[in-house]
Design an enzyme around this catalytic site. Structure first.
Site, PDB file in Angstrom:
ATOM      1  N   VAL A  16      54.566 -18.222 -28.496  1.00 48.19           N
ATOM      2  CA  VAL A  16      55.196 -19.526 -28.257  1.00 48.19           C
ATOM      3  C   VAL A  16      55.970 -19.970 -29.490  1.00 48.19           C
ATOM      4  CG1 VAL A  16      54.671 -21.973 -27.881  1.00 48.19           C
ATOM      5  CG2 VAL A  16      53.554 -20.238 -26.493  1.00 48.19           C
ATOM      6  N   ASP A  35      53.316 -18.919 -41.194  1.00 52.21           N
ATOM      7  CA  ASP A  35      52.219 -18.177 -40.565  1.00 52.21           C
ATOM      8  C   ASP A  35      51.263 -17.707 -41.657  1.00 52.21           C
ATOM      9  OD1 ASP A  35      52.062 -16.713 -37.512  1.00 52.21           O
ATOM     10  OD2 ASP A  35      50.687 -16.001 -39.073  1.00 52.21           O
ATOM     11  N   LYS A  40      52.897 -10.219 -41.000  1.00 45.47           N
ATOM     12  CA  LYS A  40      53.801 -10.654 -39.934  1.00 45.47           C
ATOM     13  C   LYS A  40      55.020 -11.371 -40.524  1.00 45.47           C
ATOM     14  CE  LYS A  40      52.205 -12.564 -35.821  1.00 45.47           C
ATOM     15  NZ  LYS A  40      51.657 -13.738 -35.095  1.00 45.47           N
ATOM     16  N   PHE A 151      55.838 -24.131 -21.339  1.00 46.34           N
ATOM     17  CA  PHE A 151      55.615 -23.536 -20.017  1.00 46.34           C
ATOM     18  C   PHE A 151      56.244 -22.146 -19.892  1.00 46.34           C
ATOM     19  CE2 PHE A 151      55.494 -28.126 -19.550  1.00 46.34           C
ATOM     20  CZ  PHE A 151      54.295 -28.314 -18.880  1.00 46.34           C
ATOM     21  N   LEU A 152      56.700 -21.573 -21.012  1.00 51.03           N
ATOM     22  CA  LEU A 152      57.431 -20.308 -20.883  1.00 51.03           C
ATOM     23  C   LEU A 152      56.530 -19.173 -20.404  1.00 51.03           C
ATOM     24  CD1 LEU A 152      56.625 -18.424 -23.542  1.00 51.03           C
ATOM     25  CD2 LEU A 152      58.246 -19.950 -24.660  1.00 51.03           C
ATOM     26  N   ASN A 207      49.033 -24.927 -14.867  1.00 53.55           N
ATOM     27  CA  ASN A 207      48.536 -23.546 -14.884  1.00 53.55           C
ATOM     28  C   ASN A 207      47.400 -23.350 -13.888  1.00 53.55           C
ATOM     29  OD1 ASN A 207      50.336 -22.428 -16.604  1.00 53.55           O
ATOM     30  ND2 ASN A 207      48.991 -22.290 -18.373  1.00 53.55           N
ATOM     31  N   PHE A 248      54.945 -17.657  -6.572  1.00 54.42           N
ATOM     32  CA  PHE A 248      53.502 -17.494  -6.814  1.00 54.42           C
ATOM     33  C   PHE A 248      52.706 -17.331  -5.530  1.00 54.42           C
ATOM     34  CE2 PHE A 248      52.552 -17.621 -11.343  1.00 54.42           C
ATOM     35  CZ  PHE A 248      53.864 -17.688 -11.794  1.00 54.42           C
ATOM     36  N   ALA A 251      50.638 -11.611  -3.289  1.00 49.68           N
ATOM     37  CA  ALA A 251      49.253 -11.123  -3.335  1.00 49.68           C
ATOM     38  C   ALA A 251      49.177  -9.848  -4.169  1.00 49.68           C
ATOM     39  CB  ALA A 251      48.748 -10.861  -1.921  1.00 49.68           C
ATOM     40  N   CYS A 259      47.160 -17.044 -20.549  1.00 53.25           N
ATOM     41  CA  CYS A 259      47.169 -18.476 -20.194  1.00 53.25           C
ATOM     42  C   CYS A 259      46.307 -18.814 -18.985  1.00 53.25           C
ATOM     43  CB  CYS A 259      48.590 -18.932 -19.950  1.00 53.25           C
ATOM     44  SG  CYS A 259      49.555 -18.942 -21.452  1.00 53.25           S
TER      45      CYS A 259
HETATM   46  C1  UDX Z   1      51.942 -18.378 -17.268  1.00 49.86           C
HETATM   47  C2  UDX Z   1      52.703 -19.584 -16.706  1.00 49.86           C
HETATM   48  O1  UDX Z   1      53.543 -19.144 -15.633  1.00 49.86           O
HETATM   49  C3  UDX Z   1      53.524 -20.244 -17.816  1.00 49.86           C
HETATM   50  O2  UDX Z   1      54.144 -21.417 -17.315  1.00 49.86           O
HETATM   51  C4  UDX Z   1      52.592 -20.614 -18.957  1.00 49.86           C
HETATM   52  O3  UDX Z   1      53.334 -21.152 -20.031  1.00 49.86           O
HETATM   53  C5  UDX Z   1      51.803 -19.398 -19.444  1.00 49.86           C
HETATM   54  O4  UDX Z   1      51.114 -18.797 -18.340  1.00 49.86           O
HETATM   55  P1  UDX Z   1      52.556 -15.886 -17.986  1.00 49.86           P
HETATM   56  O5  UDX Z   1      51.086 -15.758 -18.291  1.00 49.86           O
HETATM   57  O6  UDX Z   1      53.532 -15.375 -18.983  1.00 49.86           O
HETATM   58  O7  UDX Z   1      52.905 -17.423 -17.720  1.00 49.86           O
HETATM   59  O8  UDX Z   1      52.834 -15.072 -16.641  1.00 49.86           O
HETATM   60  P2  UDX Z   1      53.170 -15.370 -15.105  1.00 49.86           P
HETATM   61  O9  UDX Z   1      54.493 -14.807 -14.808  1.00 49.86           O
HETATM   62  O10 UDX Z   1      52.952 -16.775 -14.743  1.00 49.86           O
HETATM   63  O11 UDX Z   1      52.092 -14.440 -14.381  1.00 49.86           O
HETATM   64  C6  UDX Z   1      50.700 -14.586 -14.607  1.00 49.86           C
HETATM   65  C7  UDX Z   1      49.917 -13.587 -13.796  1.00 49.86           C
HETATM   66  O12 UDX Z   1      49.922 -13.936 -12.427  1.00 49.86           O
HETATM   67  C8  UDX Z   1      50.421 -12.144 -13.872  1.00 49.86           C
HETATM   68  O13 UDX Z   1      49.316 -11.273 -13.998  1.00 49.86           O
HETATM   69  C9  UDX Z   1      51.112 -11.936 -12.547  1.00 49.86           C
HETATM   70  O14 UDX Z   1      51.093 -10.585 -12.137  1.00 49.86           O
HETATM   71  C10 UDX Z   1      50.249 -12.799 -11.636  1.00 49.86           C
HETATM   72  N1  UDX Z   1      50.946 -13.269 -10.438  1.00 49.86           N
HETATM   73  C11 UDX Z   1      52.017 -14.106 -10.545  1.00 49.86           C
HETATM   74  C12 UDX Z   1      50.488 -12.887  -9.185  1.00 49.86           C
HETATM   75  O15 UDX Z   1      49.495 -12.143  -9.058  1.00 49.86           O
HETATM   76  N2  UDX Z   1      51.128 -13.363  -8.082  1.00 49.86           N
HETATM   77  C13 UDX Z   1      52.201 -14.192  -8.145  1.00 49.86           C
HETATM   78  O16 UDX Z   1      52.724 -14.570  -7.103  1.00 49.86           O
HETATM   79  C14 UDX Z   1      52.662 -14.577  -9.435  1.00 49.86           C
END
Ligand code: UDX
Length: 429
Positions: A16, A35, A40, A151-152, A207, A248, A251, A259
């Site tokens: 982040v 840091d 790093k 939220f990235l 989340n 999201f 399946a 996160c």
């Molecule tokens: C997530 C949130 O989306 C982000 O907003 C927050 O800041 C950090 O946590 P991230 O962990 O980078 O981001 O990944 P993300 O793309 O959200 O996917 C998370 C997990 O869910 C992955 O393992 C992905 O494979 C899984 N996933 C996602 C599913 O199984 N099904 C979906 O439909 C979407």
């Protein structure tokens, strides 16, 4: 961008922190990163990016003159009023967030001289109030505090920085809150300007809701398997309802990453510690854990006992375009398969080094075909682009068996079947 952009400090150059630093540097701010990890910092000073994130090294190089890295806080304090805090808040053994790095930052702040801490790290709701109390009790009440959750998503972090769905700024109604709002203004994103506690809660709730959506569709997938429906069709039909939305609803073999696993558990405990039993989140967590293991019963159904069977895992990272192994479904799946006596051979295009440190006992292949060679079953664990382009007739020739399990419903099932292989998705007809 004009040279008058507010300079900022960024404490913590993890995922982040680094994306925030590079993103704001690209918008025109001088950015002073701090840091504690001197190795790093040395790598960053040499222009090397210590994490895998598409586009980050180019953007860092492009803005190298505005990016300063140090193990000392002094340059950030001297040059910036806003100090973004992006240190790790990993789960403790109890599942609560470990705030020791956050508190180390708070304690390291010198006597007040007009700075503000801008919290990017995901922290429990109430952390800002706690830090305010610590500042006030230690003669540092002139410090400002802003909650600005991030939220990235890994793998698309830079475009998420530039095109956020919203920017959340929770403040105390002072100069610092306004300065953070102004910093984000050029992005033109919807702004949620609120109080500190609500901003903290937005991050956890968002989340937890996304994780709930995934566990929900995974349960629908499991019921689809019983009843002969196809979860991809079901999700498509559900997602066209604007109140539900299509995202999201994919399946698979469970969500991973740092996160979701951490924040869902942190919110559950936060609620519990405040006297509220958050029942729904228990189910979200349990469904996700079971989902990682369901693949094993699919294998047994086709192959019988797994002892001595050769299983190829395609992908290990928790999702494509990242080398992050935190919370990855592959960790549980590989361990379960090995416990059953199977020989597991795994390949991931980027995450192998990270995976080796967590699973040193696994057999690693240097390419997909090497993993597939002689396998009784192939499991798609992470939907990296290169796996979607596999030539299935070649896969069929190289395998000893015929079973392909698509753990992400990302493959073309007809193409797999046309090669004479058995295709098993998650919740597919
Ligand atoms: C997530 C949130 O989306 C982000 O907003 C927050 O800041 C950090 O946590 P991230 O962990 O980078 O981001 O990944 P993300 O793309 O959200 O996917 C998370 C997990 O869910 C992955 O393992 C992905 O494979 C899984 N996933 C996602 C599913 O199984 N099904 C979906 O439909 C979407």
């Amino acid at each position: 961008m004009s040279a008058e952009r507010e300079p900022i400090g960024v404490i913590g150059t993890g995922y982040v922190g680094l994306v925030t630093a590079v993103g704001f540097a690209d918008l025109g701010s001088e950015v002073f990163c701090v840091d504690v990890d001197s190795e790093k910092v040395a790598r960053l000073q040499a222009g090397q990016v210590p994490i895998y994130e598409p586009g980050l090294d180019e953007l860092l190089a492009r803005n190298s003159e505005r990016l300063h890295f140090s193990t000392e806080l002094a340059p950030a304090l001297q040059n910036a009023r806003l100090l973004f805090v992006a240190v790790g808040t990993p789960p403790t053994h109890s599942g609560d967030a470990d705030l020791s790095a956050v508190h180390a930052v708070v304690e390291s702040m010198p006597a007040p001289d007009g700075h503000a801490l801008v919290m990017k790290s995901t922290v429990p709701c109430g952390t800002g109030a706690n830090i305010r109390r610590i500042f006030n009790e230690n003669g540092k009440s002139a410090y400002s505090y802003v909650s600005c959750p991030e939220f990235l998503k890994e793998g698309s972090a830079l475009s998420d920085f530039t095109h956020p769905d919203r920017v959340v700024v929770g403040g105390e109604g002072d100069w610092a809150e306004q300065a953070v709002v102004d910093l984000y203004e050029p992005l033109g994103a919807p702004l949620v300007r609120t109080d500190v506690a609500s901003a903290e809660m937005i991050k956890l709730a968002a989340n937890a809701f996304l994780a709930t959506k995934i566990s929900f569709i995974n349960e629908i997938a499991n019921v689809c398997e019983q009843l002969g429906a196809d979860v991809v069709e079901v999700a498509r039909g559900m997602g066209l309802d604007a109140r539900i939305g299509p995202k999201f609803l994919q399946a698979g073999i469970g969500y991973g990453g740092s996160c979701f696993t951490k924040d869902v558990s942190a919110l559950k405990l936060l609620a519990g510690n405040s006297g509220y039993h958050f029942q729904l989140l228990n189910a979200v967590i349990e469904v996700n854990e079971l989902q990682k293991r369901r693949v094993v019963s699919k294998l047994v159904r086709h192959l019988g006992e797994l002892a001595g069977k050769r299983i190829a895992l395609l992908g290990l990272a928790f999702k494509p375009n990242t080398d992050d192994m935190r919370g990855a479904s592959s960790l549980v799946l590989a361990a379960r398969l090995q416990a059953e006596g199977a020989h597991v051979k795994a390949y991931d295009p980027i995450a192998e080094e990270q995976a080796r440190s967590l699973m040193p006992q696994l057999d690693y292949a240097d390419c997909a075909s090497n993993a597939i060679d002689g396998a009784d079953a192939v499991i798609l664990v992470t939907e990296w682009e290169e796996f979607l382009k596999l030539e299935w007739s070649e896969v069929a020739r190289a395998m000893r068996g015929t079973l392909v399990i698509d753990g992400r419903n990302a493959l073309d099932g007809n193409a797999v079947r046309a090669a004479g292989l058995i295709y098993e998705g998650i919740g597919r007809r």
